[in-house]
Scaffold this motif. Structure first.
Motif, mmCIF file in Angstrom:
data_model
loop_
_atom_site.group_PDB
_atom_site.id
_atom_site.type_symbol
_atom_site.label_atom_id
_atom_site.label_comp_id
_atom_site.label_asym_id
_atom_site.label_seq_id
_atom_site.Cartn_x
_atom_site.Cartn_y
_atom_site.Cartn_z
ATOM 1 N N LEU A 1 0.825 -1.202 0.000
ATOM 2 C CA LEU A 1 0.000 0.000 0.000
ATOM 3 C C LEU A 1 0.866 1.263 0.000
ATOM 4 C CD1 LEU A 1 -3.000 0.266 -0.186
ATOM 5 C CD2 LEU A 1 -3.123 0.529 2.291
ATOM 6 N N ARG A 2 1.991 1.198 0.707
ATOM 7 C CA ARG A 2 2.896 2.354 0.703
ATOM 8 C C ARG A 2 4.333 1.901 0.887
ATOM 9 N NH1 ARG A 2 -0.382 2.509 5.059
ATOM 10 N NH2 ARG A 2 -1.704 3.990 4.003
ATOM 11 N N VAL A 3 5.263 2.826 0.688
ATOM 12 C CA VAL A 3 6.687 2.538 0.891
ATOM 13 C C VAL A 3 6.960 2.569 2.395
ATOM 14 C CG1 VAL A 3 9.023 3.446 0.519
ATOM 15 C CG2 VAL A 3 7.343 3.478 -1.341
ATOM 16 N N PRO A 4 7.444 1.475 2.965
ATOM 17 C CA PRO A 4 7.604 1.438 4.418
ATOM 18 C C PRO A 4 8.783 2.280 4.897
ATOM 19 C CG PRO A 4 8.476 -0.565 3.441
ATOM 20 C CD PRO A 4 7.893 0.233 2.310
ATOM 21 N N ALA A 5 8.679 2.752 6.126
ATOM 22 C CA ALA A 5 9.801 3.476 6.729
ATOM 23 C C ALA A 5 10.887 2.459 7.064
ATOM 24 C CB ALA A 5 9.312 4.179 7.985
ATOM 25 N N GLY A 6 12.117 2.938 7.130
ATOM 26 C CA GLY A 6 13.204 2.078 7.602
ATOM 27 C C GLY A 6 13.845 1.238 6.515
ATOM 28 N N LEU A 7 13.402 1.431 5.271
ATOM 29 C CA LEU A 7 14.005 0.678 4.174
ATOM 30 C C LEU A 7 15.393 1.255 3.873
ATOM 31 C CD1 LEU A 7 13.236 -1.514 2.028
ATOM 32 C CD2 LEU A 7 12.536 0.371 0.545
ATOM 33 N N SER A 8 16.303 0.416 3.441
ATOM 34 C CA SER A 8 17.665 0.877 3.138
ATOM 35 C C SER A 8 17.616 2.028 2.120
ATOM 36 C CB SER A 8 18.463 -0.326 2.599
ATOM 37 O OG SER A 8 19.127 0.008 1.430
ATOM 38 N N ALA A 9 18.425 3.069 2.394
ATOM 39 C CA ALA A 9 18.358 4.302 1.583
ATOM 40 C C ALA A 9 18.647 4.012 0.114
ATOM 41 C CB ALA A 9 19.347 5.323 2.121
ATOM 42 N N GLY A 10 19.480 3.028 -0.174
ATOM 43 C CA GLY A 10 19.806 2.709 -1.558
ATOM 44 C C GLY A 10 18.638 2.090 -2.309
ATOM 45 N N ARG B 1 -12.099 11.462 -3.388
ATOM 46 C CA ARG B 1 -12.267 12.915 -3.283
ATOM 47 C C ARG B 1 -11.374 13.499 -2.194
ATOM 48 N NH1 ARG B 1 -17.666 12.183 -4.653
ATOM 49 N NH2 ARG B 1 -18.250 11.904 -2.488
ATOM 50 N N ALA B 2 -11.104 12.698 -1.175
ATOM 51 C CA ALA B 2 -10.257 13.173 -0.069
ATOM 52 C C ALA B 2 -8.764 13.017 -0.397
ATOM 53 C CB ALA B 2 -10.596 12.408 1.211
ATOM 54 N N GLY B 3 -8.467 12.554 -1.604
ATOM 55 C CA GLY B 3 -7.060 12.426 -2.002
ATOM 56 C C GLY B 3 -6.397 11.188 -1.453
ATOM 57 N N ARG B 4 -7.198 10.185 -1.118
ATOM 58 C CA ARG B 4 -6.628 8.942 -0.589
ATOM 59 C C ARG B 4 -6.883 7.784 -1.554
ATOM 60 N NH1 ARG B 4 -8.693 11.085 4.528
ATOM 61 N NH2 ARG B 4 -10.695 10.082 4.151
ATOM 62 N N ILE B 5 -6.055 6.733 -1.390
ATOM 63 C CA ILE B 5 -6.239 5.533 -2.196
ATOM 64 C C ILE B 5 -7.131 4.579 -1.415
ATOM 65 C CG2 ILE B 5 -5.069 3.582 -3.275
ATOM 66 C CD1 ILE B 5 -2.639 5.344 -3.573
ATOM 67 N N PRO B 6 -8.302 4.267 -1.967
ATOM 68 C CA PRO B 6 -9.199 3.364 -1.223
ATOM 69 C C PRO B 6 -8.618 1.957 -1.129
ATOM 70 C CG PRO B 6 -10.315 4.401 -3.101
ATOM 71 C CD PRO B 6 -8.873 4.680 -3.252
ATOM 72 N N SER B 7 -9.044 1.239 -0.122
ATOM 73 C CA SER B 7 -8.633 -0.157 0.006
ATOM 74 C C SER B 7 -9.317 -0.990 -1.080
ATOM 75 C CB SER B 7 -9.059 -0.669 1.388
ATOM 76 O OG SER B 7 -9.104 -2.074 1.365
ATOM 77 N N PHE C 1 -2.424 9.889 -6.873
ATOM 78 C CA PHE C 1 -1.955 10.426 -5.587
ATOM 79 C C PHE C 1 -0.692 9.697 -5.102
ATOM 80 C CE2 PHE C 1 -6.684 11.118 -5.219
ATOM 81 C CZ PHE C 1 -6.626 12.473 -5.498
ATOM 82 N N ASP C 2 -0.439 8.548 -5.675
ATOM 83 C CA ASP C 2 0.685 7.727 -5.214
ATOM 84 C C ASP C 2 1.863 7.744 -6.193
ATOM 85 O OD1 ASP C 2 1.778 6.012 -3.242
ATOM 86 O OD2 ASP C 2 1.399 4.270 -4.507
ATOM 87 N N ARG D 1 7.210 1.189 -8.577
ATOM 88 C CA ARG D 1 5.792 1.394 -8.282
ATOM 89 C C ARG D 1 5.158 2.333 -9.316
ATOM 90 N NH1 ARG D 1 4.213 0.240 -2.829
ATOM 91 N NH2 ARG D 1 2.907 2.100 -2.757
ATOM 92 N N ASP D 2 5.894 3.373 -9.728
ATOM 93 C CA ASP D 2 5.382 4.278 -10.760
ATOM 94 C C ASP D 2 5.282 3.557 -12.106
ATOM 95 O OD1 ASP D 2 5.407 6.298 -8.867
ATOM 96 O OD2 ASP D 2 6.672 7.669 -10.028
ATOM 97 N N ALA D 3 6.346 2.872 -12.498
ATOM 98 C CA ALA D 3 6.370 2.228 -13.822
ATOM 99 C C ALA D 3 5.283 1.160 -13.930
ATOM 100 C CB ALA D 3 7.748 1.609 -14.080
#
Ligand SMILES: [Fe+2]
Length: 265
Positions: free
Chosen positions: A129-138, A192-198, A217-218, A147-149
């Motif tokens: 659903l999203r890019v998690p925190a704490g992933l290696s910077a590289g 409408r609220a700018g979120r990605i629905p489940s 939005f993502d 994810r975009d492609a």
């Protein structure tokens, strides 16, 4: 990563995918799904490489992006062969299956300089659903890129299916949603609220289309947003939906967001 390493990955992928696409024992519909994923993987690979080039990444990073694009859905083939579906909830998480397939193949074992980790992280997390925190910077820039492609190609796959009335070619969707049903108000409110629905909120094909609208939005990189604008993705989605005030309203925020991202990055 260098050209020779990319060639090794490409050769491995083509052989691997070909085995599933030629499988004699499977139903024609299953084989068609394998071919679809092979084509998708090739196109995402090219899209990722072009985005990396537009972003000014060095050649080694561009090649890594191309390799990740090719491998990101490596788990789809054995998922379809084993379970007869692309629905992760009814089978396996195809991203984790992809990591397993690629690791067992040893195709990345000769990659140096963190490339192996970057590609495996990209495969493992491309569908989250999203890019998690704490992933290696590289790994982070490559994860955003894949994810975009991936989204850019999926937009085209479904727009083509909507336009040519071929949604039944995608039983993973067609069998699970009401093809004639209206938009679900809760899902439209999320967009409408700018979120990605489940995904769990999807009831109808209209909902599925609005979920695709929310993907803008993502999108992480400006060249990705520009491509969505140039390819008129939102306009084409809009044309595939009924002409109601509620639906028109869900597009306004997405369109404004995209225009802002195209201008300011
Ligand atoms: Fe995927």
């Amino acid at each position: 990563m260098n050209e020779a390493e990319l060639k090794g990955i490409r050769d491995w992928f083509e052989l691997y995918a070909d085995r599933y696409c030629r499988e004699n024992g499977c139903r024609e519909s299953v084989r068609a799904m394998m071919v679809l994923k092979r084509e998708h993987s090739r196109r995402v690979s090219q899209e990722a490489a072009t985005l990396a080039s537009d972003l000014g990444w060095n050649r080694s990073d561009q090649i890594t992006s191309e390799a990740l694009g090719l491998l990101h859905d490596a788990g789809r083939f054995s998922q379809m062969a084993e379970f007869g579906t692309f629905r992760d909830v009814e089978s396996v998480n195809h991203a984790l299956r992809g990591v397993q397939v690629v690791q067992e193949s040893k195709v990345l074992d000769r990659c140096r300089g963190g490339r192996r980790e970057q590609i495996l992280d990209g495969i493992r997390l491309h569908n989250g659903l999203r890019v998690p925190a704490g992933l290696s910077a590289g790994s982070v820039p490559f994860l955003h890129l894949i994810r975009d492609a991936d989204k850019l190609d999926i937009f085209e796959i479904f727009l083509d299916a909507f336009r040519n009335n071929r949604i039944h070619d995608y039983p993973e969707i067609a069998h699970h949603v009401d093809l004639e049903g209206p938009v679900s108000p809760e899902l439209a409110a999320e967009v409408r609220a700018g979120r990605i629905p489940s995904y769990r909120m999807i009831r109808s094909l209209c909902d599925w289309k609005l979920l695709q609208v929310s993907w803008v939005f993502d999108l992480h990189y400006r060249p990705s947003c520009r491509r969505v604008g140039e390819r008129r993705v939102l306009e084409r989605l809009r044309d595939s939906l009924p002409d109601t005030a509620e639906i028109a309203g869900t597009f306004e925020g997405a369109r404004a967001h995209l225009e802002m991202r195209c201008r300011t990055g």
